[in-house]
Design a protein around this motif. Sequence first.
Motif, mmCIF file in Angstrom:
data_model
loop_
_atom_site.group_PDB
_atom_site.id
_atom_site.type_symbol
_atom_site.label_atom_id
_atom_site.label_comp_id
_atom_site.label_asym_id
_atom_site.label_seq_id
_atom_site.Cartn_x
_atom_site.Cartn_y
_atom_site.Cartn_z
ATOM 1 N N TRP A 8 0.827 -1.207 0.000
ATOM 2 C CA TRP A 8 0.000 0.000 0.000
ATOM 3 C C TRP A 8 0.860 1.254 0.000
ATOM 4 C CZ3 TRP A 8 -4.660 -0.847 -1.453
ATOM 5 C CH2 TRP A 8 -5.285 -2.062 -1.128
ATOM 6 N N SER A 9 2.000 1.191 0.725
ATOM 7 C CA SER A 9 2.902 2.334 0.732
ATOM 8 C C SER A 9 3.505 2.557 -0.655
ATOM 9 C CB SER A 9 4.016 2.114 1.752
ATOM 10 O OG SER A 9 4.935 3.183 1.738
ATOM 11 N N LYS A 10 3.918 1.486 -1.311
ATOM 12 C CA LYS A 10 4.449 1.612 -2.666
ATOM 13 C C LYS A 10 3.379 2.099 -3.629
ATOM 14 C CE LYS A 10 8.008 -1.974 -2.225
ATOM 15 N NZ LYS A 10 8.495 -3.268 -2.742
ATOM 16 N N LEU A 11 2.152 1.620 -3.436
ATOM 17 C CA LEU A 11 1.062 2.052 -4.308
ATOM 18 C C LEU A 11 0.794 3.536 -4.151
ATOM 19 C CD1 LEU A 11 -1.199 1.180 -6.281
ATOM 20 C CD2 LEU A 11 -2.642 0.755 -4.292
ATOM 21 N N TYR A 12 0.840 4.023 -2.920
ATOM 22 C CA TYR A 12 0.598 5.445 -2.660
ATOM 23 C C TYR A 12 1.696 6.311 -3.260
ATOM 24 C CZ TYR A 12 0.037 9.796 -0.067
ATOM 25 O OH TYR A 12 -0.106 11.114 0.266
ATOM 26 N N ARG A 13 2.951 5.837 -3.213
ATOM 27 C CA ARG A 13 4.078 6.602 -3.726
ATOM 28 C C ARG A 13 4.307 6.394 -5.216
ATOM 29 N NH1 ARG A 13 7.570 8.257 0.476
ATOM 30 N NH2 ARG A 13 6.882 7.511 2.522
ATOM 31 N N ASN A 26 4.726 0.711 -18.928
ATOM 32 C CA ASN A 26 4.352 0.019 -17.700
ATOM 33 C C ASN A 26 4.685 0.861 -16.476
ATOM 34 O OD1 ASN A 26 3.425 -2.790 -16.682
ATOM 35 N ND2 ASN A 26 5.239 -2.357 -15.448
ATOM 36 N N ASP A 27 5.835 1.544 -16.490
ATOM 37 C CA ASP A 27 6.179 2.443 -15.389
ATOM 38 C C ASP A 27 5.180 3.593 -15.285
ATOM 39 O OD1 ASP A 27 8.337 0.876 -14.803
ATOM 40 O OD2 ASP A 27 9.818 2.169 -15.793
ATOM 41 N N ALA A 28 4.756 4.122 -16.422
ATOM 42 C CA ALA A 28 3.801 5.232 -16.412
ATOM 43 C C ALA A 28 2.458 4.807 -15.830
ATOM 44 C CB ALA A 28 3.614 5.763 -17.835
ATOM 45 N N VAL A 29 2.008 3.622 -16.180
ATOM 46 C CA VAL A 29 0.735 3.132 -15.643
ATOM 47 C C VAL A 29 0.836 2.935 -14.135
ATOM 48 C CG1 VAL A 29 -0.920 1.238 -15.695
ATOM 49 C CG2 VAL A 29 0.076 2.065 -17.820
ATOM 50 N N ASN A 30 1.951 2.402 -13.661
ATOM 51 C CA ASN A 30 2.132 2.222 -12.227
ATOM 52 C C ASN A 30 2.186 3.551 -11.491
ATOM 53 O OD1 ASN A 30 2.676 -0.722 -11.233
ATOM 54 N ND2 ASN A 30 3.683 -0.613 -13.210
ATOM 55 N N MET A 31 2.807 4.558 -12.102
ATOM 56 C CA MET A 31 2.903 5.865 -11.457
ATOM 57 C C MET A 31 1.556 6.562 -11.335
ATOM 58 S SD MET A 31 6.386 7.330 -13.217
ATOM 59 C CE MET A 31 7.960 6.505 -12.979
ATOM 60 N N THR A 32 0.650 6.312 -12.269
ATOM 61 C CA THR A 32 -0.667 6.962 -12.243
ATOM 62 C C THR A 32 -1.758 6.066 -11.669
ATOM 63 O OG1 THR A 32 -1.072 6.227 -14.528
ATOM 64 C CG2 THR A 32 -0.107 8.404 -14.221
ATOM 65 N N LEU A 33 -1.392 4.871 -11.215
ATOM 66 C CA LEU A 33 -2.411 3.921 -10.754
ATOM 67 C C LEU A 33 -3.153 4.453 -9.537
ATOM 68 C CD1 LEU A 33 -3.732 1.158 -11.011
ATOM 69 C CD2 LEU A 33 -1.888 0.213 -9.612
ATOM 70 N N MET A 34 -2.436 4.999 -8.575
ATOM 71 C CA MET A 34 -3.088 5.493 -7.365
ATOM 72 C C MET A 34 -4.022 6.654 -7.682
ATOM 73 S SD MET A 34 -3.291 4.677 -4.260
ATOM 74 C CE MET A 34 -4.176 5.340 -2.855
ATOM 75 N N ARG A 35 -3.617 7.515 -8.619
ATOM 76 C CA ARG A 35 -4.482 8.628 -9.011
ATOM 77 C C ARG A 35 -5.766 8.113 -9.652
ATOM 78 N NH1 ARG A 35 -1.973 12.862 -13.105
ATOM 79 N NH2 ARG A 35 -0.377 12.814 -11.478
ATOM 80 N N SER A 36 -5.637 7.079 -10.480
ATOM 81 C CA SER A 36 -6.823 6.513 -11.128
ATOM 82 C C SER A 36 -7.756 5.885 -10.107
ATOM 83 C CB SER A 36 -6.395 5.472 -12.162
ATOM 84 O OG SER A 36 -5.591 6.054 -13.172
ATOM 85 N N LEU A 37 -7.180 5.158 -9.144
ATOM 86 C CA LEU A 37 -8.014 4.522 -8.117
ATOM 87 C C LEU A 37 -8.703 5.558 -7.245
ATOM 88 C CD1 LEU A 37 -5.705 1.558 -7.001
ATOM 89 C CD2 LEU A 37 -7.702 1.480 -8.500
ATOM 90 N N ASN A 38 -7.992 6.607 -6.861
ATOM 91 C CA ASN A 38 -8.605 7.652 -6.034
ATOM 92 C C ASN A 38 -9.744 8.339 -6.774
ATOM 93 O OD1 ASN A 38 -6.976 7.273 -3.799
ATOM 94 N ND2 ASN A 38 -5.430 8.733 -4.480
ATOM 95 N N THR A 39 -9.529 8.639 -8.044
ATOM 96 C CA THR A 39 -10.576 9.293 -8.832
ATOM 97 C C THR A 39 -11.797 8.399 -8.959
ATOM 98 O OG1 THR A 39 -8.845 10.418 -10.099
ATOM 99 C CG2 THR A 39 -11.062 10.443 -11.011
ATOM 100 N N SER A 40 -11.575 7.113 -9.167
ATOM 101 C CA SER A 40 -12.693 6.177 -9.305
ATOM 102 C C SER A 40 -13.476 6.050 -8.004
ATOM 103 C CB SER A 40 -12.168 4.803 -9.732
ATOM 104 O OG SER A 40 -11.511 4.879 -10.968
ATOM 105 N N LEU A 41 -12.759 5.962 -6.882
ATOM 106 C CA LEU A 41 -13.444 5.822 -5.595
ATOM 107 C C LEU A 41 -14.264 7.067 -5.269
ATOM 108 C CD1 LEU A 41 -10.705 4.084 -3.407
ATOM 109 C CD2 LEU A 41 -12.829 3.090 -4.271
#
Length: 396
Positions: free
Chosen positions: A15-20, A246-261
């Motif tokens: 979760w920490s890695k996902l947030y960062r 793949n790095d770009a998708v990982n970097m924006t993953l948390m932003r996408s999840l937050n927006t969806s939630l």
Amino acid sequence: MSTEQKNAQKPRSVWSKLYRGENDFQFIPKRRRWYLFSAVLIAACIAVMLVKGFVMGIDFAGGNQYNVPDTGQATLTEVEAAAAGAGVEIASGQMAGSGEDQSFIIRTAVTDLDTSQEARQAMADEVGVGSDQISVSEVSATWGAAVSQQALIALVVFLILITAFIWLRFERRMAVAALGALGHDLLLTAGIFSLIGFEVTPSTMVGMLTILAYSLYDTVVVFDKVQENTSNLLQSRRQTFAEGVNDAVNMTLMRSLNTSLIGALPVGALLFIGVGMLGVGTLKDLALVLFVGIITGTYSSVFLAAPWVVDMAERSPVYKKHNQKVANKRAGKGDDDETARPKTADRSDEVELEVLDPEPATAGAASRSGGGGGGGPRPGARPSGSGSRQRRKKRR
């Protein structure tokens, strides 16, 4: 050891890695799995739409709508049964409003005037009011056709403008991938709508346009990071295009999840609490479209749009050659175009130095031997600077 050093050495959780944005989920390398999963879902949705079809609302199919006051003497099911007993075909029924203003909205197919009056009287008797307290409105199917036509025109204009923007702002591959993701979201949302059986109303059309905008927003966020990560990719041999994406998708993953939630929570509350628990179904069609569209929009931008860009880019000879150079470097083979030629040039330079400038080595040998014997200059060699100075001194 300080607290900061201890925290730096402590392994971070997922979760920490996902947030960062430091996680390394393999979205691109495993893209074939997502393609297969999406293909199965789309095939199932198309089958549902062909077999079950859609429940068209009164605005599209035409018919009568009755607004029956809720006096507390009858339930929605009993009111619908009373109208059906009068010989009308019930299209849908729902509750609207709250408190003293709460009422039943009963929609029926097109009927003649006498049958409509009988149904109106039967529902009035069921709830204990006069028939004049039940309002009736008729909707022609031609109005629904006009609404559908206007919605289709708005959709086409929207897609053209968005495609042009992405094409100019990013590149052609990303515009094609964004359109593919939009088509995926539309088919998946329509299939779920058909499966559940909610009515298709003008609110549904508005919701469709809304989820298209939401899906594009999430896709553009991912594409912006992809462009940033791969802008100077061809000038290095550090990673392939797929790895940069793949790095770009990982970097924006948390932003996408937050927006969806943030978007899905209020819509889910409207859908599950308002419609499911409280029975207020006025906006259930809009809530369902938005809820499904938010989830599918995030899924398509991460699992489909970005991988499609990789597939199209890796067909280009430029990226094929780049990927081969990266593979050669990692294998320790080097690159024929950049390593073999410099080595040959270096050897030729060394040979040229030995032939054209032998004096430093000769002068050094003469100094070590004391300037005489076998250490003197070779026949035909140009006198060194020190010999010239000695001859000038003798003349003086």
